[in-house]
Write a protein that holds these residues in place. Structure first.
Motif, PDB file in Angstrom:
ATOM      1  N   TYR A   1       0.821  -1.217   0.000  1.00  9.67           N
ATOM      2  CA  TYR A   1       0.000   0.000   0.000  1.00  9.67           C
ATOM      3  C   TYR A   1       0.855   1.266   0.000  1.00  9.67           C
ATOM      4  O   TYR A   1       0.354   2.358  -0.189  1.00  9.67           O
ATOM      5  N   CYS A   2       2.174   1.107   0.216  1.00  2.00           N
ATOM      6  CA  CYS A   2       2.948   2.269   0.671  1.00  2.00           C
ATOM      7  C   CYS A   2       3.743   2.966  -0.438  1.00  2.00           C
ATOM      8  O   CYS A   2       4.519   2.341  -1.165  1.00  2.00           O
ATOM      9  N   SER A   3       3.568   4.269  -0.487  1.00  2.64           N
ATOM     10  CA  SER A   3       4.262   5.105  -1.471  1.00  2.64           C
ATOM     11  C   SER A   3       5.753   5.215  -1.170  1.00  2.64           C
ATOM     12  O   SER A   3       6.525   5.664  -2.011  1.00  2.64           O
ATOM     13  N   GLN A   4       6.149   4.816   0.046  1.00  6.07           N
ATOM     14  CA  GLN A   4       7.529   5.052   0.473  1.00  6.07           C
ATOM     15  C   GLN A   4       8.446   3.849   0.275  1.00  6.07           C
ATOM     16  O   GLN A   4       9.642   3.923   0.539  1.00  6.07           O
ATOM     17  N   SER A   5       7.863   2.750  -0.211  1.00  7.59           N
ATOM     18  CA  SER A   5       8.660   1.556  -0.463  1.00  7.59           C
ATOM     19  C   SER A   5       9.514   1.772  -1.711  1.00  7.59           C
ATOM     20  O   SER A   5       9.044   2.356  -2.692  1.00  7.59           O
TER      21      SER A   5
ATOM     22  N   ALA B   1      10.412   6.345   7.460  1.00  4.98           N
ATOM     23  CA  ALA B   1      10.289   5.212   6.531  1.00  4.98           C
ATOM     24  C   ALA B   1      11.494   4.301   6.685  1.00  4.98           C
ATOM     25  O   ALA B   1      12.362   4.227   5.816  1.00  4.98           O
ATOM     26  N   PHE B   2      11.529   3.624   7.804  1.00  3.92           N
ATOM     27  CA  PHE B   2      12.617   2.682   8.105  1.00  3.92           C
ATOM     28  C   PHE B   2      12.063   1.270   8.177  1.00  3.92           C
ATOM     29  O   PHE B   2      10.942   1.078   8.642  1.00  3.92           O
ATOM     30  N   ARG B   3      12.895   0.290   7.775  1.00  2.00           N
ATOM     31  CA  ARG B   3      12.563  -1.096   8.152  1.00  2.00           C
ATOM     32  C   ARG B   3      12.733  -1.201   9.669  1.00  2.00           C
ATOM     33  O   ARG B   3      11.918  -1.747  10.369  1.00  2.00           O
TER      34      ARG B   3
ATOM     35  N   MET C   1       6.100   8.000  18.061  1.00  2.00           N
ATOM     36  CA  MET C   1       7.031   7.756  16.955  1.00  2.00           C
ATOM     37  C   MET C   1       6.618   6.487  16.234  1.00  2.00           C
ATOM     38  O   MET C   1       6.008   5.588  16.814  1.00  2.00           O
ATOM     39  N   THR C   2       6.916   6.430  14.934  1.00  2.00           N
ATOM     40  CA  THR C   2       6.752   5.197  14.172  1.00  2.00           C
ATOM     41  C   THR C   2       7.945   5.099  13.234  1.00  2.00           C
ATOM     42  O   THR C   2       8.162   5.973  12.402  1.00  2.00           O
ATOM     43  N   ALA C   3       8.752   4.078  13.432  1.00  2.82           N
ATOM     44  CA  ALA C   3      10.018   3.979  12.686  1.00  2.82           C
ATOM     45  C   ALA C   3      10.372   2.535  12.390  1.00  2.82           C
ATOM     46  O   ALA C   3      11.544   2.180  12.318  1.00  2.82           O
ATOM     47  N   GLY C   4       9.351   1.693  12.240  1.00  2.00           N
ATOM     48  CA  GLY C   4       9.595   0.304  11.890  1.00  2.00           C
ATOM     49  C   GLY C   4       9.875  -0.572  13.105  1.00  2.00           C
ATOM     50  O   GLY C   4       9.493  -0.227  14.229  1.00  2.00           O
ATOM     51  N   MET C   5      10.570  -1.680  12.845  1.00  2.00           N
ATOM     52  CA  MET C   5      10.787  -2.649  13.920  1.00  2.00           C
ATOM     53  C   MET C   5      11.782  -2.119  14.959  1.00  2.00           C
ATOM     54  O   MET C   5      12.731  -1.419  14.598  1.00  2.00           O
TER      55      MET C   5
ATOM     56  N   ILE D   1      -0.325  -3.868  12.813  1.00  2.00           N
ATOM     57  CA  ILE D   1      -0.359  -5.232  12.243  1.00  2.00           C
ATOM     58  C   ILE D   1      -0.889  -5.154  10.811  1.00  2.00           C
ATOM     59  O   ILE D   1      -0.779  -6.106  10.059  1.00  2.00           O
ATOM     60  N   ASP D   2      -1.511  -4.039  10.494  1.00  2.00           N
ATOM     61  CA  ASP D   2      -2.001  -3.707   9.147  1.00  2.00           C
ATOM     62  C   ASP D   2      -3.247  -4.461   8.704  1.00  2.00           C
ATOM     63  O   ASP D   2      -4.158  -3.889   8.122  1.00  2.00           O
ATOM     64  N   THR D   3      -3.286  -5.791   8.928  1.00  2.00           N
ATOM     65  CA  THR D   3      -4.470  -6.562   8.526  1.00  2.00           C
ATOM     66  C   THR D   3      -4.487  -7.842   9.339  1.00  2.00           C
ATOM     67  O   THR D   3      -3.628  -8.032  10.211  1.00  2.00           O
TER      68      THR D   3
ATOM     69  N   VAL E   1      -7.387   3.240  12.578  1.00  2.00           N
ATOM     70  CA  VAL E   1      -8.076   2.525  11.501  1.00  2.00           C
ATOM     71  C   VAL E   1      -7.915   3.399  10.258  1.00  2.00           C
ATOM     72  O   VAL E   1      -8.488   4.491  10.173  1.00  2.00           O
ATOM     73  N   ASN E   2      -7.076   2.918   9.339  1.00  2.00           N
ATOM     74  CA  ASN E   2      -6.817   3.653   8.104  1.00  2.00           C
ATOM     75  C   ASN E   2      -7.711   3.100   6.999  1.00  2.00           C
ATOM     76  O   ASN E   2      -7.950   1.890   6.941  1.00  2.00           O
ATOM     77  N   ALA E   3      -8.191   3.977   6.130  1.00  2.00           N
ATOM     78  CA  ALA E   3      -8.817   3.508   4.881  1.00  2.00           C
ATOM     79  C   ALA E   3      -7.714   3.621   3.835  1.00  2.00           C
ATOM     80  O   ALA E   3      -7.027   4.659   3.782  1.00  2.00           O
ATOM     81  N   LEU E   4      -7.531   2.584   3.042  1.00  2.00           N
ATOM     82  CA  LEU E   4      -6.447   2.620   2.069  1.00  2.00           C
ATOM     83  C   LEU E   4      -6.517   3.893   1.233  1.00  2.00           C
ATOM     84  O   LEU E   4      -7.561   4.214   0.659  1.00  2.00           O
ATOM     85  N   VAL E   5      -5.399   4.617   1.188  1.00  2.00           N
ATOM     86  CA  VAL E   5      -5.259   5.723   0.236  1.00  2.00           C
ATOM     87  C   VAL E   5      -4.596   5.108  -0.991  1.00  2.00           C
ATOM     88  O   VAL E   5      -3.435   4.707  -0.923  1.00  2.00           O
TER      89      VAL E   5
ATOM     90  N   LEU F   1      -0.451  13.780   5.701  1.00  2.00           N
ATOM     91  CA  LEU F   1      -0.140  12.679   6.613  1.00  2.00           C
ATOM     92  C   LEU F   1       1.374  12.504   6.550  1.00  2.00           C
ATOM     93  O   LEU F   1       2.102  13.370   7.016  1.00  2.00           O
ATOM     94  N   LEU F   2       1.862  11.416   5.958  1.00  2.00           N
ATOM     95  CA  LEU F   2       3.307  11.306   5.754  1.00  2.00           C
ATOM     96  C   LEU F   2       3.654  11.779   4.352  1.00  2.00           C
ATOM     97  O   LEU F   2       4.441  12.699   4.157  1.00  2.00           O
ATOM     98  N   THR F   3       3.005  11.169   3.359  1.00  2.00           N
ATOM     99  CA  THR F   3       3.179  11.645   1.975  1.00  2.00           C
ATOM    100  C   THR F   3       1.826  11.982   1.359  1.00  2.00           C
ATOM    101  O   THR F   3       1.756  12.743   0.405  1.00  2.00           O
TER     102      THR F   3
HETATM  103  N1  SAM Z   1       7.820   2.502   8.405  1.00  2.00           N
HETATM  104  C1  SAM Z   1       7.086   2.434   9.596  1.00  2.00           C
HETATM  105  C2  SAM Z   1       6.245   1.201   9.684  1.00  2.00           C
HETATM  106  O1  SAM Z   1       5.811   0.659   8.684  1.00  2.00           O
HETATM  107  O2  SAM Z   1       6.008   0.770  10.799  1.00  2.00           O
HETATM  108  C3  SAM Z   1       6.251   3.645   9.893  1.00  2.00           C
HETATM  109  C4  SAM Z   1       5.449   4.377   8.873  1.00  2.00           C
HETATM  110  S1  SAM Z   1       4.133   3.506   8.089  1.00  2.00           S
HETATM  111  C5  SAM Z   1       3.803   4.576   6.778  1.00  2.00           C
HETATM  112  C6  SAM Z   1       2.761   3.599   9.198  1.00  2.00           C
HETATM  113  C7  SAM Z   1       1.452   2.994   8.764  1.00  2.00           C
HETATM  114  O3  SAM Z   1       0.791   3.857   7.848  1.00  2.00           O
HETATM  115  C8  SAM Z   1       1.472   1.662   8.040  1.00  2.00           C
HETATM  116  O4  SAM Z   1       1.656   0.594   8.913  1.00  2.00           O
HETATM  117  C9  SAM Z   1       0.102   1.641   7.396  1.00  2.00           C
HETATM  118  O5  SAM Z   1      -0.843   1.047   8.251  1.00  2.00           O
HETATM  119  C10 SAM Z   1      -0.214   3.130   7.187  1.00  2.00           C
HETATM  120  N2  SAM Z   1      -0.219   3.478   5.758  1.00  2.00           N
HETATM  121  C11 SAM Z   1       0.858   3.634   4.965  1.00  2.00           C
HETATM  122  N3  SAM Z   1       0.497   3.922   3.701  1.00  2.00           N
HETATM  123  C12 SAM Z   1      -0.851   3.927   3.677  1.00  2.00           C
HETATM  124  C13 SAM Z   1      -1.826   4.144   2.632  1.00  2.00           C
HETATM  125  N4  SAM Z   1      -1.479   4.376   1.377  1.00  2.00           N
HETATM  126  N5  SAM Z   1      -3.125   4.108   2.973  1.00  2.00           N
HETATM  127  C14 SAM Z   1      -3.488   3.843   4.249  1.00  2.00           C
HETATM  128  N6  SAM Z   1      -2.617   3.628   5.260  1.00  2.00           N
HETATM  129  C15 SAM Z   1      -1.315   3.662   4.983  1.00  2.00           C
END
Ligand code: SAM
Ligand code: DTB
Ligand code: SF4
Length: 335
Positions: free
Chosen positions: A60-64, A102-104, A130-134, A155-157, A222-226, A297-299
Motif C-alpha cells: 500500500y505504501c508510497s515510500q517503499s 520510513a525505516f525497516r 514515533m513510528t520507525a519500523g521494527m 499489524i495492518d491486517t 483505523v486507516n482507509a487505504l489511500v 499525513l506522511l506523503t
Molecule cells: N515505516 C514504519 C512502519 O511501517 O512501521 C512507519 C510508517 S508507516 C507509513 C505507518 C502505517 O501507515 C502503516 O503501517 C500503514 O498502516 C499506514 N499506511 C501507509 N500507507 C498507507 C496508505 N497508502 N493508505 C493507508 N494507510 C497507509
C-alpha cells in the motif's frame, strides 16, 4: 462500566460485524459513552522525519523502494527542523506530536537523533509518538528513557491476509516489536488498513488479533487505504474499482473496534480526505475519538485544519485536551 476483555472469539467478532447496521452503531455508541467523553475528539499532528527509500515491500505504501510512486527519498531530518515543526503544531493546538520514519528499523547510528527528538519534543510539553519500523528491546528502552509516550506499529491486517500485502517481514515480527514496546513501558498504538481487497473474514481476523492482545493497544488507528498510483494495491484498486471498501463496511470496522476495545482511543487515520462528512460523522458516532490533523499525513494529503474546524463546528464536536478529558461529557454540558 464493563472491563475490557481479551478473550474475544472470532465468532463473537463476526457476530458483531453481522449485526444490523443501526444496532451495531447503537451498541458502539453506548460503549463509547460508557468509557469516554463522547463528542470530544483528539487531534494529533504527524510529521514525516524521514521519507521514502524504504526497503520493505508493503503493497500500500508510497515510500517503499518497490513502489513507483514518485516519492523522493530524504535523509533523517535535523533535530532542529523537527522541533520547529513541533512548535508550530503546538501553536495550532495539537497536544500530541507523532514522528514517522520510513525505516525497516532504525540503525544504531539513527538512535541518538531519534532519542534527542523525543527528548526535546517532550520538553515542549507535547505528548510524543514515533513510528520507525521494527524495534529491538534495547532500542525500545532507549526511546522510553528519552520520554517516548507512544510507539505506532501496525499489524495492518488480519494474519490470514497479511502475506498478500507484505512479504519482507512477518506478522510475528510485528508482534515481537509490539512486545518490545510494551516491555519498555511505552504505550502501544497499533491498528491497520481497511480496503486493501481483504474479505470481511480478514477484517474479523484483524480486529480479533488486536482485541485478544494481553493488553489492548492504547490507540488503534483505523486507516482507509489511500490508493497511491505506482503501489501494488493502489494500482489494483484502479484496475478493480469494485474492490474499493464500502463506507458502511468501514464504519462497521470502526464500531467493532470500539466495542471490543472499549478503553482504547480509536483513530480515524488515513483516507479521511476522501470521506464525506456524513461517513466521518458515523465513525465518530461509532466510537472513533481521534484524528490526524493538518494538510498532510506522511506523503498523502489529509483533510486540513480548515476542513476539520468546519467539520467539528458542523457536528458540534470538541477538541480533546492533552489529558484526554478536557471537554465535558455531553450530558454534563447539557445540564
Ligand atoms: N515505516 C514504519 C512502519 O511501517 O512501521 C512507519 C510508517 S508507516 C507509513 C505507518 C502505517 O501507515 C502503516 O503501517 C500503514 O498502516 C499506514 N499506511 C501507509 N500507507 C498507507 C496508505 N497508502 N493508505 C493507508 N494507510 C497507509
Ligand atoms: C497510521 O496508522 N496511520 C498514519 C500513522 N499510523 C503513522 C500514517 C498514514 C500514512 C498514510 C499514507 C501516507 O501519508 O503516505
Ligand atoms: Fe516502509 Fe513503513 Fe512504508 Fe512499509 S509502511 S514500506 S515499512 S515506510
Amino acid at each position: 462500566m464493563s472491563a475490557p476483555r481479551n478473550d474475544w472469539t472470532r465468532e463473537e467478532i463476526a457476530g458483531l460485524f453481522d449485526l444490523p447496521f443501526t444496532e451495531l452503531v447503537f451498541r458502539a455508541a453506548a460503549v463509547h459513552r460508557d468509557h469516554h467523553r463522547a463528542g470530544t475528539v483528539q487531534r494529533s499532528t504527524l510529521l514525516s522525519i524521514k521519507t521514502g527509500g524504504c526497503p520493505e515491500d508493503c503493497g500500500y505504501c508510497s515510500q517503499s523502494v518497490k513502489a513507483e510512486s514518485g516519492v523522493k527519498a530524504t535523509k533523517l531530518m535535523d533535530v532542529r527542523q523537527v522541533i520547529q515543526a513541533a512548535a508550530q503544531a503546538k501553536d495550532h493546538g495539537s497536544t500530541r506530536f507523532c514522528m514517522g520514519a520510513a525505516f525497516r528499523n532504525p540503525k544504531p547510528r539513527d538512535m541518538p537523533a531519534l532519542t534527542e527528538m523525543v527528548r526535546q519534543v517532550k520538553a515542549m510539553g507535547l505528548e510524543t509518538c514515533m513510528t520507525a519500523g521494527m524495534l529491538d528491546a534495547e532500542q525500545a528502552d532507549q526511546l522510553a528513557e528519552a520520554g517516548l509516550d507512544y510507539y505506532n506499529h501496525n499489524i495492518d491486517t488480519g494474519p490470514e491476509y497479511y502475506d498478500r500485502v507484505i512479504t519482507t517481514r512477518t506478522f510475528e515480527d510485528r508482534i515481537d516489536t509490539i512486545g518490545n514496546v510494551r516491555g519498555a513501558g511505552i504505550k502501544v498504538c497499533c491498528g491497520g488498513i481497511v480496503g486493501m481487497g481483504e474479505t470481511r473474514d480478514d477484517r474479523v481476523g484483524f480486529i480479533h488479533a488486536l482485541a485478544t492482545m494481553d493488553t489492548h493497544p492504547e490507540s488503534v488507528p483505523v486507516n482507509a487505504l489511500v490508493p497511491v498510483k505506482g503501489t501494488v494495491l493502489g494500482d489494483m484498486l484502479a484496475d478493480t474499482p469494485m474492490a474499493k471498501i464500502d463506507e458502511i463496511e468501514f464504519v462497521r470496522t470502526v464500531a467493532v473496534a470500539r466495542i471490543t476495545m472499549p478503553d482504547s482511543m480509536v483513530r480515524l487515520s488515513a483516507g479521511r480526505e476522501s470521506m464525506s462528512d456524513s461517513t466521518q460523522a458515523l465513525c465518530f458516532l461509532s466510537g472513533a475519538n481521534s484524528i490526524f490533523s493538518g494538510e498532510k499525513l506522511l506523503t498523502a494529503g489529509n483533510a486540513g485544519d480548515d476542513a476539520d474546524d468546519a467539520l467539528f463546528e458542523r457536528l458540534g464536536l470538541e477538541t480533546m485536551g492533552g489529558d484526554g478529558s478536557s471537554a465535558p461529557r455531553i450530558a454534563e454540558a447539557a445540564e
